[in-house]
Scaffold this motif. Sequence first.
Motif, PDB file in Angstrom:
ATOM      1  N   PRO A   1      36.302 -47.727  25.527  1.00 15.22           N
ATOM      2  CA  PRO A   1      36.833 -47.768  26.898  1.00 15.22           C
ATOM      3  C   PRO A   1      36.791 -49.186  27.466  1.00 15.22           C
ATOM      4  CG  PRO A   1      35.321 -45.923  26.624  1.00 15.22           C
ATOM      5  CD  PRO A   1      35.202 -46.763  25.383  1.00 15.22           C
ATOM      6  N   GLY A   2      37.856 -49.559  28.131  1.00 16.55           N
ATOM      7  CA  GLY A   2      37.915 -50.864  28.775  1.00 16.55           C
ATOM      8  C   GLY A   2      38.487 -51.969  27.925  1.00 16.55           C
TER       9      GLY A   2
ATOM     10  N   TRP B   1      45.110 -47.667  34.093  1.00 13.77           N
ATOM     11  CA  TRP B   1      44.627 -46.791  33.024  1.00 13.77           C
ATOM     12  C   TRP B   1      43.897 -47.605  31.962  1.00 13.77           C
ATOM     13  CZ3 TRP B   1      45.874 -41.680  33.960  1.00 13.77           C
ATOM     14  CH2 TRP B   1      46.869 -41.467  34.933  1.00 13.77           C
ATOM     15  N   GLN B   2      42.997 -46.929  31.245  1.00  7.92           N
ATOM     16  CA  GLN B   2      42.330 -47.520  30.089  1.00  7.92           C
ATOM     17  C   GLN B   2      42.569 -46.637  28.871  1.00  7.92           C
ATOM     18  OE1 GLN B   2      38.064 -47.682  30.498  1.00  7.92           O
ATOM     19  NE2 GLN B   2      37.969 -45.755  31.641  1.00  7.92           N
TER      20      GLN B   2
ATOM     21  N   ARG C   1      45.655 -55.458  29.405  1.00  6.74           N
ATOM     22  CA  ARG C   1      44.584 -56.082  28.640  1.00  6.74           C
ATOM     23  C   ARG C   1      44.682 -55.511  27.241  1.00  6.74           C
ATOM     24  NH1 ARG C   1      37.929 -56.120  29.312  1.00  6.74           N
ATOM     25  NH2 ARG C   1      37.552 -56.998  27.243  1.00  6.74           N
TER      26      ARG C   1
ATOM     27  N   TRP D   1      45.536 -42.244  27.636  1.00  2.01           N
ATOM     28  CA  TRP D   1      44.913 -43.149  28.603  1.00  2.01           C
ATOM     29  C   TRP D   1      44.177 -42.355  29.672  1.00  2.01           C
ATOM     30  CZ3 TRP D   1      46.202 -48.523  28.071  1.00  2.01           C
ATOM     31  CH2 TRP D   1      47.213 -48.780  27.146  1.00  2.01           C
TER      32      TRP D   1
ATOM     33  N   ASP E   1      42.676 -55.965  24.244  1.00  2.00           N
ATOM     34  CA  ASP E   1      41.409 -56.463  23.706  1.00  2.00           C
ATOM     35  C   ASP E   1      41.113 -57.848  24.278  1.00  2.00           C
ATOM     36  OD1 ASP E   1      39.048 -56.729  22.368  1.00  2.00           O
ATOM     37  OD2 ASP E   1      39.845 -56.240  20.403  1.00  2.00           O
TER      38      ASP E   1
ATOM     39  N   THR F   1      43.731 -51.944  28.647  1.00  2.00           N
ATOM     40  CA  THR F   1      44.053 -51.379  29.954  1.00  2.00           C
ATOM     41  C   THR F   1      45.514 -51.647  30.294  1.00  2.00           C
ATOM     42  OG1 THR F   1      43.368 -53.386  31.150  1.00  2.00           O
ATOM     43  CG2 THR F   1      41.689 -51.694  30.785  1.00  2.00           C
TER      44      THR F   1
ATOM     45  N   THR G   1      41.510 -45.642  35.566  1.00  2.00           N
ATOM     46  CA  THR G   1      40.511 -46.653  35.888  1.00  2.00           C
ATOM     47  C   THR G   1      40.888 -47.267  37.222  1.00  2.00           C
ATOM     48  OG1 THR G   1      39.320 -48.602  35.062  1.00  2.00           O
ATOM     49  CG2 THR G   1      41.700 -48.565  34.735  1.00  2.00           C
TER      50      THR G   1
ATOM     51  N   LYS H   1      40.991 -53.385  37.548  1.00  2.00           N
ATOM     52  CA  LYS H   1      39.818 -53.511  36.691  1.00  2.00           C
ATOM     53  C   LYS H   1      40.243 -53.733  35.247  1.00  2.00           C
ATOM     54  CE  LYS H   1      35.484 -51.256  35.394  1.00  2.00           C
ATOM     55  NZ  LYS H   1      34.630 -50.058  35.558  1.00  2.00           N
ATOM     56  N   GLY H   2      39.746 -54.803  34.652  1.00  2.00           N
ATOM     57  CA  GLY H   2      39.990 -55.064  33.240  1.00  2.00           C
ATOM     58  C   GLY H   2      41.287 -55.767  32.933  1.00  2.00           C
ATOM     59  N   VAL H   3      42.117 -56.073  33.972  1.00  2.00           N
ATOM     60  CA  VAL H   3      43.374 -56.750  33.686  1.00  2.00           C
ATOM     61  C   VAL H   3      43.451 -58.102  34.360  1.00  2.00           C
ATOM     62  CG1 VAL H   3      44.679 -54.654  33.286  1.00  2.00           C
ATOM     63  CG2 VAL H   3      44.499 -55.544  35.602  1.00  2.00           C
TER      64      VAL H   3
END
Length: 332
Positions: A232-233, A212-213, A248, A322, A250, A236, A325, A329-331
């Motif tokens: 967004p992003g 999730w984001q 994640r 949330w 920031d 996460t 995603t 992705k993003g983590v």
Amino acid sequence: MSGFLSGRQYVMFAIGVWACAAALADNGIDCRTASANSMETLVCRDAELMALDRALSAVYADAMMKAGNERPPVLKAEQRGWIKGRNECWKSDDQRVCVVDAYRRRIVELQARYRLVPASPPVRYVCNGNPVDEVIATFFTTDPPSLIAERGDQTSLMFLAPGPDGARYQGRNESFWERPEAVTVVWGFGMPEMPCQKADDTAVSPLRGSAWQLLAIRPAGGAREGAAVVAPGAFTLAFGAKGDALFRIDCNRGRSRWKVGASSAPSAGTIEFGPIATTRMACPPGSPDQRVMRDLSFVRAYRLEDGKLLLSLANDGDVYEWGPTAPGKGVE
């Protein structure tokens, strides 16, 4: 161009020389300035001890890279404190053994704390038959092997101690003893042994394997009016199949454990995150990273609604909204 330095240039030059000297002081022995009969001289005259000093210097440099934006900046101060402790080995009956032990333990401490070596996924143990009383252990392939144990807001670094019966790790006032028939933990000086057992995987939940984001932070009660919209992003959350959670936050990355309570409706229920281990970068001004980090420890309920995940804080607090995603992705 004059061959002399101006007053400002001289001051800058002096600061540079001082900074280099300070870095050397933190990052290895300068045998040219070692005092006679000191622990530095003992190290300088011993090839094995010098090899340990160089090894520590390399590990310390790697740790400094990880701790570049640490707030507060504690690594340099701790290293200076360790140097003072090593120099206290002059009081030991066997000074060389004392110095070797000091180096080996400091190398392991930095490798484990700053994740400079491979580590196991965190393992959760339930103690005293109480699911709330848990110890989370992460094992590191250091020399000697080590683990970092977390209990509530406390942590303990422990080293594998030689012994014939199982794997016994010893910290300052804590111990972790894993035998085929049982696991026991001592937490605190003079405290009794706690019987512990490895926790089962978290209850079957639709959150398993999802990612999730963060989209918005709704005010208390979950009203959409006044919600703080998040890019967004930037934040996460990924739920692992075996109770691990990756974040994640920031500019930082984090890892924790998650568990849900039994519920008659799989789309809603209680949820909690364990202590979150994160990197410590200083995110850009205006980032809600500190708020998010704080609030995650107060998450108590979840609800899946219209393809979104709503995480509610304790005592009717804010609601984190949330959106889905792609896993991973993003983590990273």
